[in-house]
Design a protein around this motif. Structure first.
Motif, short mmCIF file in Angstrom:
data_model
loop_
_atom_site.label_atom_id
_atom_site.label_comp_id
_atom_site.label_asym_id
_atom_site.label_seq_id
_atom_site.Cartn_x
_atom_site.Cartn_y
_atom_site.Cartn_z
N ALA A 214 83.69 1.90 -37.61
CA ALA A 214 83.67 1.05 -38.81
C ALA A 214 84.46 1.71 -39.94
O ALA A 214 85.22 1.05 -40.66
CB ALA A 214 82.23 0.79 -39.25
N ARG A 215 84.28 3.02 -40.08
CA ARG A 215 85.00 3.73 -41.15
C ARG A 215 86.51 3.68 -40.91
O ARG A 215 87.29 3.47 -41.86
CB ARG A 215 84.51 5.17 -41.22
N VAL A 216 86.94 3.88 -39.67
CA VAL A 216 88.37 3.83 -39.35
C VAL A 216 88.93 2.44 -39.66
O VAL A 216 89.99 2.31 -40.27
CB VAL A 216 88.61 4.20 -37.87
N HIS A 217 88.22 1.41 -39.22
CA HIS A 217 88.69 0.04 -39.45
C HIS A 217 88.84 -0.26 -40.94
O HIS A 217 89.88 -0.75 -41.40
CB HIS A 217 87.72 -0.96 -38.83
N LEU A 218 87.81 0.07 -41.72
CA LEU A 218 87.84 -0.25 -43.15
C LEU A 218 88.82 0.64 -43.91
O LEU A 218 89.46 0.20 -44.87
CB LEU A 218 86.43 -0.16 -43.73
N ALA A 219 88.95 1.90 -43.47
CA ALA A 219 89.94 2.78 -44.09
C ALA A 219 91.35 2.27 -43.80
O ALA A 219 92.24 2.31 -44.68
CB ALA A 219 89.77 4.21 -43.58
N ASN A 220 91.56 1.78 -42.58
CA ASN A 220 92.86 1.19 -42.24
C ASN A 220 93.12 -0.07 -43.08
O ASN A 220 94.25 -0.33 -43.50
CB ASN A 220 92.93 0.84 -40.76
N THR A 221 92.06 -0.85 -43.29
CA THR A 221 92.19 -2.04 -44.13
C THR A 221 92.60 -1.64 -45.54
O THR A 221 93.48 -2.26 -46.15
CB THR A 221 90.85 -2.80 -44.18
N ARG A 222 91.97 -0.61 -46.06
CA ARG A 222 92.31 -0.14 -47.41
C ARG A 222 93.78 0.31 -47.46
O ARG A 222 94.49 0.04 -48.42
CB ARG A 222 91.40 1.00 -47.84
N THR A 226 97.15 -1.09 -49.77
CA THR A 226 98.08 -0.34 -50.61
C THR A 226 99.50 -0.40 -50.09
O THR A 226 100.44 -0.05 -50.81
CB THR A 226 97.64 1.14 -50.71
N SER A 227 99.68 -0.84 -48.82
CA SER A 227 101.02 -0.92 -48.26
C SER A 227 101.52 -2.35 -48.14
O SER A 227 102.60 -2.61 -47.63
CB SER A 227 101.07 -0.27 -46.88
N GLY A 228 100.68 -3.31 -48.59
CA GLY A 228 101.08 -4.70 -48.54
C GLY A 228 100.73 -5.40 -47.24
O GLY A 228 101.09 -6.54 -47.04
N ARG A 229 99.99 -4.73 -46.35
CA ARG A 229 99.65 -5.32 -45.06
C ARG A 229 98.16 -5.67 -45.09
O ARG A 229 97.32 -4.85 -44.70
CB ARG A 229 99.94 -4.34 -43.93
N TYR A 230 97.85 -6.86 -45.54
CA TYR A 230 96.49 -7.21 -45.83
C TYR A 230 95.79 -7.81 -44.62
O TYR A 230 96.24 -8.77 -44.06
CB TYR A 230 96.42 -8.24 -46.96
N SER A 231 94.66 -7.25 -44.25
CA SER A 231 93.77 -7.83 -43.25
C SER A 231 92.54 -6.97 -43.14
O SER A 231 92.63 -5.76 -43.08
CB SER A 231 94.47 -7.91 -41.88
N GLY A 232 91.39 -7.57 -43.12
CA GLY A 232 90.19 -6.75 -43.08
C GLY A 232 88.96 -7.43 -42.62
O GLY A 232 87.88 -6.87 -42.68
#
Length: 232
Positions: A214-222, A226-232
């Motif tokens: 869960a932490r990896v997924h949400l950290a990747n979402t964050r 910041t990089s313009g690649r939105y999905s979460g």
């Protein structure tokens, strides 16, 4: 510089959203028609349709074939939960979600029932099926996160995630450029895989792995925020 369709659509979304939340367009009232919105905002029909799809995904309107889009009742929010208004708020919300949802996933791995695990599986399958369809993927994504919270066995997790609602998913996606999926076709596959890792850890009753997934997924979402690649 030409503004992309996603950016123009978001401008329309924000204007209509403020009218809805401000009571200028009341529940049950029909949104202005497509032709009216095209003329008012000076945008194309594609932009208007994208904006309406986003409002629908956010649970603010419902569209009926041949009749138009109608404003839904806006649910009351838990006192203290402020509206997310800025990109800074979105990042702060992600930090909050990382802490809350990682622990919820860990508890789900140790407490989930067979019925709750099945509900998580169905939500994951639903997310896989709808893919990148903006009018359905937000609700499907949110359903997965909510089912994990429910499986934690602690009503405060599920109540809180439920009160945040689909907008906690919608906001990180609102500026997604449709061209991005074409430039990085593996993007959606990675997001689905992150969800699958959370499910797999819960399925095998491994709390630490569930927290980490869960932490990896949400950290990747964050990071995508910041990089313009939105999905979460």
């Amino acid at each position: 510089m030409r503004v992309p369709v996603s950016g123009l659509a978001q401008q329309v979304v924000e204007d209509l959203k403020q009218r809805i939340l401000g009571g200028q367009i009341v529940p049950g009232e029909k949104l202005p028609g497509e032709n009216s919105l095209v003329e008012e905002f000076g945008v194309s029909r594609t932009v208007v349709r994208e904006a309406v799809s986003r409002l629908q995904a956010a649970g603010l309107v419902e569209t009926f074939q041949g009749r138009g889009s109608f404003v839904l009742e806006v649910p009351d929010r838990t006192p203290g939960l402020r509206e997310v208004r800025s990109h800074r708020d979105v990042l702060d919300l992600m930090d909050f979600r990382i802490g809350v949802e990682s622990e919820a996933a860990g508890l789900a791995a140790s407490r989930r029932t067979a019925h709750q695990l099945k509900a998580i599986e169905r939500a994951l399958d639903g997310f896989r099926r709808v893919g990148a369809d903006p009018s359905r993927s937000v609700a499907a994504d949110f359903a997965f996160h909510l089912k994990v919270a429910v499986a934690s066995g602690n009503r405060f997790y599920s109540d809180l995630i439920g009160e945040l609602g689909p907008m906690m998913i919608m906001l990180p996606r609102t500026q997604l450029d449709p061209a991005y999926e074409m430039s990085d076709p593996g993007h959606l596959t990675r997001v689905i895989h992150e969800h699958e890792n959370i499910h797999a850890a819960i399925e095998r009753a491994d709390p630490e792995a569930a927290r980490a997934a869960a932490r990896v997924h949400l950290a990747n979402t964050r990071h995508r925020l910041t990089s313009g690649r939105y999905s979460g």
